[in-house]
Design an enzyme around this catalytic site. Structure first.
Site, PDB file in Angstrom:
ATOM      1  N   SER A 138       0.852  -1.192   0.000  1.00  0.00           N
ATOM      2  CA  SER A 138       0.000   0.000   0.000  1.00  0.00           C
ATOM      3  C   SER A 138       0.884   1.237   0.000  1.00  0.00           C
ATOM      4  CB  SER A 138      -0.964  -0.030   1.191  1.00  0.00           C
ATOM      5  OG  SER A 138      -1.895   1.030   1.105  1.00  0.00           O
ATOM      6  N   THR A 139       0.768   2.089   1.013  1.00  0.00           N
ATOM      7  CA  THR A 139       1.523   3.342   1.043  1.00  0.00           C
ATOM      8  C   THR A 139       3.020   3.088   0.917  1.00  0.00           C
ATOM      9  OG1 THR A 139      -0.163   4.241   2.525  1.00  0.00           O
ATOM     10  CG2 THR A 139       1.906   5.460   2.344  1.00  0.00           C
ATOM     11  N   HIS A 150      -2.628  -1.104  -3.384  1.00  0.00           N
ATOM     12  CA  HIS A 150      -3.754  -0.181  -3.238  1.00  0.00           C
ATOM     13  C   HIS A 150      -3.519   1.030  -4.141  1.00  0.00           C
ATOM     14  CE1 HIS A 150      -4.342  -1.909   1.079  1.00  0.00           C
ATOM     15  NE2 HIS A 150      -4.922  -2.665   0.173  1.00  0.00           N
ATOM     16  N   MET A 200      -0.075   1.333   5.101  1.00  0.00           N
ATOM     17  CA  MET A 200      -0.809   1.753   6.290  1.00  0.00           C
ATOM     18  C   MET A 200      -1.973   0.801   6.556  1.00  0.00           C
ATOM     19  SD  MET A 200      -2.613   5.433   7.020  1.00  0.00           S
ATOM     20  CE  MET A 200      -3.411   5.776   8.587  1.00  0.00           C
ATOM     21  N   ASP A 257      -4.624  -4.399   6.151  1.00  0.00           N
ATOM     22  CA  ASP A 257      -5.055  -5.260   5.056  1.00  0.00           C
ATOM     23  C   ASP A 257      -3.945  -6.244   4.708  1.00  0.00           C
ATOM     24  OD1 ASP A 257      -6.655  -6.278   3.003  1.00  0.00           O
ATOM     25  OD2 ASP A 257      -5.869  -4.854   1.527  1.00  0.00           O
TER      26      ASP A 257
END
Length: 363
Positions: A182-183, A208, A301, A304
């Site tokens: 993600s991030t 993401h 972050m 998930d």
């Protein structure tokens, strides 16, 4: 203490709507708005924001030039790009990442106000993520979150498919790899994939990312890697030398027919507040691949993928987490480690080697 946000957009409607959306979150305060970067500079000189939301196309100075300027400062300010100019195939999107944008939100050219209102959760989460990643807040775990707000409901992978039995046994076949990020993941994935040889195990990745952006992201990776990288399409076969990127706004699952592994791309509710969800990918890997799959969870972050990685671990998969020191945000890997689903934690520069070793391509 609230996160102070400066909203920069040449549309008065967007400025008003963004102010309403962000102000609805108890952890966020809109300290001001500006119609272009020139006005914004004056506001920043008077009071420094924690995060900036920024359009790309504006008068007097475009958003990308302003972004580059902001990130050249001794103390950069985290920026969330919210623009219709970061669509698939757009150089603006890649320039935004290159210039240091913390998050990208693609808004439509028409119906912007309605879109922003419907994207309230995502916009507030993007601002929080930007604030945390740039301020080196790495252990963002649900039991110790620095933010007071909780968003309900939060669906699990049960909404998409049933959990595998921890005692299931599958015949040995070609090894495959499932990856979640993600991030900070866009650059981390580029670093990881560039280290893989052309005959690497077939791989499926959930990063993401906004809808329509994943195709150009895959094309960019394909240009710089030895392996072939493409946006996943329903029924694509998972084969050696190919990496499939889950399309934005679609869940992507690993499936098996005989000795053939392939992907299923489908609609469905948000899982762990995301679509695509790493938990869904990892659940499908545990169910249909088990010990024939290696799982990798990278910078990001939230949580998930943490539960899904534990499920992979319990069905015999070898599981790898990016270590804290090399993560932009040590949220997702931290959660997976906490749940006991990680076999080894390694630095970003060593993930490729760990994957090749786990799949039998390195001793």
């Amino acid at each position: 203490m609230k996160i102070k946000v400066l909203v920069i957009d040449d549309s008065a409607v967007v400025r008003e709507t963004m102010t309403q959306i962000l102000s609805s979150d108890p952890d966020i305060e809109v300290m001001g708005t500006a119609s272009d970067p020139v006005f914004a500079i004056k506001k920043i000189q008077a009071e420094r924001p924690d995060v900036i939301t920024l359009d790309v196309e504006m008068p007097r100075m475009d958003g990308l030039s302003f972004l580059k300027k902001i990130n050249s400062l001794a103390q950069p300010i985290p920026v969330v790009i919210c623009s219709s100019k970061v669509e698939a195939g757009s150089e603006n999107a890649f320039k935004a990442l290159e210039y240091g944008a913390a998050e990208l939100i693609l808004k439509p050219k028409m119906g912007t106000k309605v879109f922003l209102q419907e994207s309230q959760i995502r916009i507030c989460d993007a601002v929080k993520s930007a604030y945390c990643s740039k301020n080196k807040i790495r252990k963002l775990i649900s039991s110790r979150t620095p933010f007071s707000s909780e968003i309900q409901p939060k669906l699990t992978a049960d909404a998409i498919l049933d959990k595998a039995s921890p005692h299931m046994s599958l015949e040995t076949t070609e090894k495959i790899v499932a990856v979640g990020a993600s991030t900070g993941g866009t650059e981390a994935l580029a670093t990881f994939l560039k280290m893989l040889p052309i005959d690497s195990p077939g791989m499926v990745i959930v990063q993401h990312m906004p809808e329509h952006f994943t195709k150009s992201f895959a094309e960019r990776l394909d240009r710089i890697c030895q392996v072939t990288v493409k946006e996943a399409e329903d029924n694509d076969t998972i084969v050696r030398g190919r990496v499939l990127i889950a399309p934005g706004n679609k869940h992507t699952l690993i499936k098996r027919s005989g000795a053939r592994y392939y992907v299923e791309v489908k609609d469905g509710p948000l899982v762990s507040r995301h679509r695509p969800s790493v938990d869904v990918l990892f659940r499908s890997a545990s169910r249909y691949a088990g010990k024939n799959c290696v799982g990798v969870i990278m910078t990001g972050m939230g949580d998930d993928g943490a539960k899904g990685m534990k499920e992979m671990h319990d069905t015999g998969s070898w599981t790898i987490a990016q270590d804290e020191a090399s993560c932009i945000v040590y949220g997702m890997p931290c959660e997976a480690v906490k749940l006991g689903g990680v076999d080894e934690s390694v630095s970003l520069k060593n993930i490729a080697e760990a994957v090749l070793k786990a799949t039998g391509q390195r001793k």
